[in-house]
Design a protein around this motif. Structure first.
Motif, PDB file in Angstrom:
ATOM      1  N   GLY A 291       0.792  -1.221   0.000  1.00  0.00           N
ATOM      2  CA  GLY A 291       0.000   0.000   0.000  1.00  0.00           C
ATOM      3  C   GLY A 291       0.822   1.268   0.000  1.00  0.00           C
ATOM      4  O   GLY A 291       0.293   2.343  -0.297  1.00  0.00           O
ATOM      5  N   SER A 292       2.119   1.168   0.336  1.00  0.00           N
ATOM      6  CA  SER A 292       2.980   2.347   0.288  1.00  0.00           C
ATOM      7  C   SER A 292       3.119   2.827  -1.155  1.00  0.00           C
ATOM      8  O   SER A 292       3.085   2.039  -2.103  1.00  0.00           O
TER       9      SER A 292
ATOM     10  N   THR B  30       5.248   7.086 -10.572  1.00  0.00           N
ATOM     11  CA  THR B  30       4.517   6.932  -9.321  1.00  0.00           C
ATOM     12  C   THR B  30       4.309   5.444  -9.084  1.00  0.00           C
ATOM     13  O   THR B  30       3.587   4.786  -9.834  1.00  0.00           O
ATOM     14  N   SER B  31       4.967   4.913  -8.070  1.00  0.00           N
ATOM     15  CA  SER B  31       4.953   3.475  -7.806  1.00  0.00           C
ATOM     16  C   SER B  31       4.162   3.163  -6.547  1.00  0.00           C
ATOM     17  O   SER B  31       4.247   3.889  -5.552  1.00  0.00           O
ATOM     18  N   THR B  32       3.417   2.062  -6.598  1.00  0.00           N
ATOM     19  CA  THR B  32       2.653   1.592  -5.452  1.00  0.00           C
ATOM     20  C   THR B  32       3.082   0.172  -5.119  1.00  0.00           C
ATOM     21  O   THR B  32       3.113  -0.696  -6.000  1.00  0.00           O
ATOM     22  N   VAL B  33       3.428  -0.062  -3.866  1.00  0.00           N
ATOM     23  CA  VAL B  33       3.813  -1.398  -3.428  1.00  0.00           C
ATOM     24  C   VAL B  33       2.547  -2.245  -3.322  1.00  0.00           C
ATOM     25  O   VAL B  33       1.636  -1.928  -2.551  1.00  0.00           O
ATOM     26  N   GLU B  34       2.504  -3.307  -4.102  1.00  0.00           N
ATOM     27  CA  GLU B  34       1.336  -4.185  -4.089  1.00  0.00           C
ATOM     28  C   GLU B  34       1.520  -5.359  -3.135  1.00  0.00           C
ATOM     29  O   GLU B  34       0.586  -5.765  -2.439  1.00  0.00           O
ATOM     30  N   GLN B  35       2.732  -5.926  -3.119  1.00  0.00           N
ATOM     31  CA  GLN B  35       3.057  -7.033  -2.218  1.00  0.00           C
ATOM     32  C   GLN B  35       4.439  -6.794  -1.629  1.00  0.00           C
ATOM     33  O   GLN B  35       5.311  -6.235  -2.307  1.00  0.00           O
ATOM     34  N   LEU B  36       4.620  -7.241  -0.391  1.00  0.00           N
ATOM     35  CA  LEU B  36       5.914  -7.110   0.269  1.00  0.00           C
ATOM     36  C   LEU B  36       6.014  -8.146   1.377  1.00  0.00           C
ATOM     37  O   LEU B  36       5.053  -8.343   2.131  1.00  0.00           O
ATOM     38  N   ARG B  37       7.153  -8.802   1.452  1.00  0.00           N
ATOM     39  CA  ARG B  37       7.487  -9.664   2.577  1.00  0.00           C
ATOM     40  C   ARG B  37       8.831  -9.184   3.089  1.00  0.00           C
ATOM     41  O   ARG B  37       9.837  -9.278   2.375  1.00  0.00           O
ATOM     42  N   PRO B  38       8.898  -8.610   4.308  1.00  0.00           N
ATOM     43  CA  PRO B  38      10.145  -8.001   4.790  1.00  0.00           C
ATOM     44  C   PRO B  38      11.341  -8.939   4.672  1.00  0.00           C
ATOM     45  O   PRO B  38      11.286 -10.098   5.089  1.00  0.00           O
TER      46      PRO B  38
END
Length: 210
Positions: free
Chosen positions: A99-100, A122-130
């Motif tokens: 969502g960032s 303009t980029s939107t983070v859709e998925q992330l695993r730290p």
């Protein structure tokens, strides 16, 4: 393809970190195999399966995973280690997460088809695993230019550091008009980004933050 059309494709593909100096260079060695490897994913989602323009590459970075992750996800600091990134700012606060969003810019040099302009991504983070993977999407827009990109990064501990893999796809009328040229330029950009990330993370691991 006419010279004007070729210049338009080249201008369209200067999404950061594509550098003006790379224009006209030969395709990276990995470009010929860019379509054959299985797509990278983050939380089960990958690049655009319908995109004709795609590129994948990887490198081992000799630094701790935490260091590599921090360098890559500190978006506001990108201009300090990626010369083609003129500005970069988060559109939200806190750690990078699903969502960032962030907005970054890079110059597009003048050419016979288009004037000098600034490409705004303009980029939107859709998925992330730290510490494991990131997937973001978004448009890159300049005067007469529009590219939609999907970008996946994965990070895996290995014996001597971190194996970083990255894959990106582009769609849009300018890039779809000449897929080989578009793929070569995308590849040059990703190879440069990965090389810059490696240099920055290894320097930080050795000397600490500048």
């Amino acid at each position: 393809m006419s010279g004007i059309r070729s210049n338009r494709i080249r201008a369209a593909l200067i999404t950061a970190p594509l550098v003006a100096a790379l224009l006209g260079a030969a395709a990276p060695a990995g470009a010929a195999t860019a379509h054959r490897a299985a797509s990278l994913t983050c939380r089960g989602e990958g690049v655009d399966p319908g995109a004709q323009v795609r590129y994948r590459t990887e490198a081992v970075i000799h630094a701790p995973l935490r260091t590599v992750w921090e360098v890559q996800t500190d978006v506001a600091d990108w201009p300090s280690w990626q010369p083609p990134v003129e500005t970069a700012r988060r559109l939200d606060d806190g750690p990078l997460r699903a969502g960032s969003a962030f907005r970054w810019t890079t110059p597009v040099p003048p050419n016979p088809a288009t004037p000098a302009t600034e490409l705004v991504i303009t980029s939107t983070v859709e998925q992330l695993r730290p510490g494991s993977c990131i997937r973001w999407t978004g448009p890159a827009v300049g005067e007469g230019l529009h590219i939609d990109g999907v970008h996946v990064w994965t990070f895996t501990r290995v014996e001597d550091g971190v194996l970083v893999r990255t894959e990106e796809t582009h769609t849009g009328p300018q890039v779809d008009a000449d897929v080989p040229v578009a793929t070569a330029l995308l590849g040059q950009g990703l190879e440069a980004w990965l090389a810059n990330l490696k240099a920055a993370a290894e320097a930080r691991a050795q000397h600490g933050p500048c």
